[in-house]
Scaffold this motif. Structure first.
Motif, PDB file in Angstrom:
ATOM      1  N   UNK A  15      10.575  -1.905   2.082  1.00 28.04           N
ATOM      2  CA  UNK A  15      11.089  -2.806   3.346  1.00 28.04           C
ATOM      3  C   UNK A  15      10.904  -4.170   3.023  1.00 28.04           C
ATOM      4  N   UNK A  16       9.675  -4.471   2.210  1.00 27.99           N
ATOM      5  CA  UNK A  16       9.542  -5.945   1.831  1.00 27.99           C
ATOM      6  C   UNK A  16      10.511  -6.484   1.140  1.00 27.99           C
ATOM      7  N   UNK A  17      11.106  -5.480  -0.112  1.00 33.28           N
ATOM      8  CA  UNK A  17      11.976  -6.016  -0.943  1.00 33.28           C
ATOM      9  C   UNK A  17      13.474  -6.427  -0.296  1.00 33.28           C
ATOM     10  N   UNK A  18      13.736  -5.376   0.736  1.00 33.38           N
ATOM     11  CA  UNK A  18      15.051  -5.682   1.583  1.00 33.38           C
ATOM     12  C   UNK A  18      14.908  -6.982   2.405  1.00 33.38           C
ATOM     13  N   UNK A  19      13.770  -7.306   2.876  1.00 32.03           N
ATOM     14  CA  UNK A  19      13.473  -8.657   3.697  1.00 32.03           C
ATOM     15  C   UNK A  19      13.198  -9.642   2.753  1.00 32.03           C
ATOM     16  N   UNK A  20      13.306  -9.786   1.350  1.00 30.33           N
ATOM     17  CA  UNK A  20      13.029 -10.956   0.709  1.00 30.33           C
ATOM     18  C   UNK A  20      11.727 -11.413   0.615  1.00 30.33           C
ATOM     19  N   UNK A  21      10.681 -10.298   1.056  1.00 30.88           N
ATOM     20  CA  UNK A  21       9.137 -10.843   0.964  1.00 30.88           C
ATOM     21  C   UNK A  21       8.219 -10.733  -0.281  1.00 30.88           C
ATOM     22  N   UNK A  22       9.026  -9.958  -1.379  1.00 31.57           N
ATOM     23  CA  UNK A  22       8.366  -9.843  -2.420  1.00 31.57           C
ATOM     24  C   UNK A  22       8.726 -10.713  -3.499  1.00 31.57           C
ATOM     25  N   UNK A  78       0.889  -1.175   0.052  1.00 30.12           N
ATOM     26  CA  UNK A  78      -0.007   0.178  -0.108  1.00 30.12           C
ATOM     27  C   UNK A  78       0.942   1.316   0.044  1.00 30.12           C
ATOM     28  N   UNK A  79       2.045   1.181   0.154  1.00 30.51           N
ATOM     29  CA  UNK A  79       2.832   2.412   0.196  1.00 30.51           C
ATOM     30  C   UNK A  79       4.259   1.924  -0.344  1.00 30.51           C
ATOM     31  N   UNK A  80       5.170   2.892  -1.204  1.00 29.04           N
ATOM     32  CA  UNK A  80       6.449   2.841  -1.369  1.00 29.04           C
ATOM     33  C   UNK A  80       7.519   2.381  -0.125  1.00 29.04           C
ATOM     34  N   UNK A  81       7.157   2.819   0.882  1.00 29.58           N
ATOM     35  CA  UNK A  81       7.881   2.528   2.006  1.00 29.58           C
ATOM     36  C   UNK A  81       7.897   0.939   2.320  1.00 29.58           C
ATOM     37  N   UNK A  82       6.730   0.507   2.433  1.00 24.88           N
ATOM     38  CA  UNK A  82       6.397  -0.993   2.727  1.00 24.88           C
ATOM     39  C   UNK A  82       7.138  -1.761   1.569  1.00 24.88           C
ATOM     40  N   UNK A  83       6.860  -1.378   0.388  1.00 21.94           N
ATOM     41  CA  UNK A  83       7.378  -2.059  -0.879  1.00 21.94           C
ATOM     42  C   UNK A  83       8.888  -2.283  -0.534  1.00 21.94           C
TER      43      UNK A  83
END
Length: 159
Positions: free
Chosen positions: A75-82, A68-73
């Motif tokens: 963070x999730x890319x960095x955490x390998x969740x995407x 829902x936000x660029x910040x979430x995206x």
């Protein structure tokens, strides 16, 4: 369509104004109970629930954010969740990925759906045009309402 019961429609749309407008019009025109899912990630997470509490129809936008936000995206890319396909293809095919995921599960593969997008059909591959009925967004909601009525009358995912 279920007799004497309110329709349940899920709208997968990340634009707040479009989501509100679509919901209001579906409620007014079809007496539908409408749930909005605002990003691709939330749709993927909701798939098991959709299989258990099946909506009458799902309407997908094509260009959706993963989160829902660029910040979430970020963070999730960095955490390998995407998922890899989301990173490689980006938001422009998100709605089509959602359709592919919907069709890949036994519990959800026969839930009727429509694509409602601002993209013109010449932006889609031949494969995409054959897997979904595509309605182009405009200031007139009537084509979407008519397509929803027609899809519900047909009942299955036939073009």
């Amino acid at each position: 369509m279920r007799e004497n019961m309110e329709l349940t429609i899920v709208v997968v749309e990340d634009d707040d104004q479009d989501a509100i407008w679509i919901c209001d019009e579906l409620q007014a025109s079809l007496n539908a109970e409408v749930e909005v899912i605002r990003c691709e990630r939330d749709f993927v997470a909701k798939l098991p629930v959709l299989g258990q509490n099946r909506p009458d129809l799902i309407i997908f936008d094509v260009m959706l954010r993963w989160a829902t936000s660029s910040e979430e995206l970020e963070r999730e890319v960095e955490q390998g969740k995407v998922p890899k396909d989301v990173i490689e293809e980006g938001f422009i095919r998100a709605g089509l990925r959602c359709v592919a995921r919907l069709k890949s599960y036994d519990d959800t593969k026969d839930i009727p759906y429509l694509i409602y997008t601002g993209l013109q059909t010449n932006n889609f591959t031949e494969e995409a045009i054959h897997v979904a009925e595509i309605i182009t967004k405009s200031d007139d909601i009537r084509p979407l309402i008519a397509a929803v009525r027609n899809k519900l009358a047909r009942g299955r995912n036939t073009k």
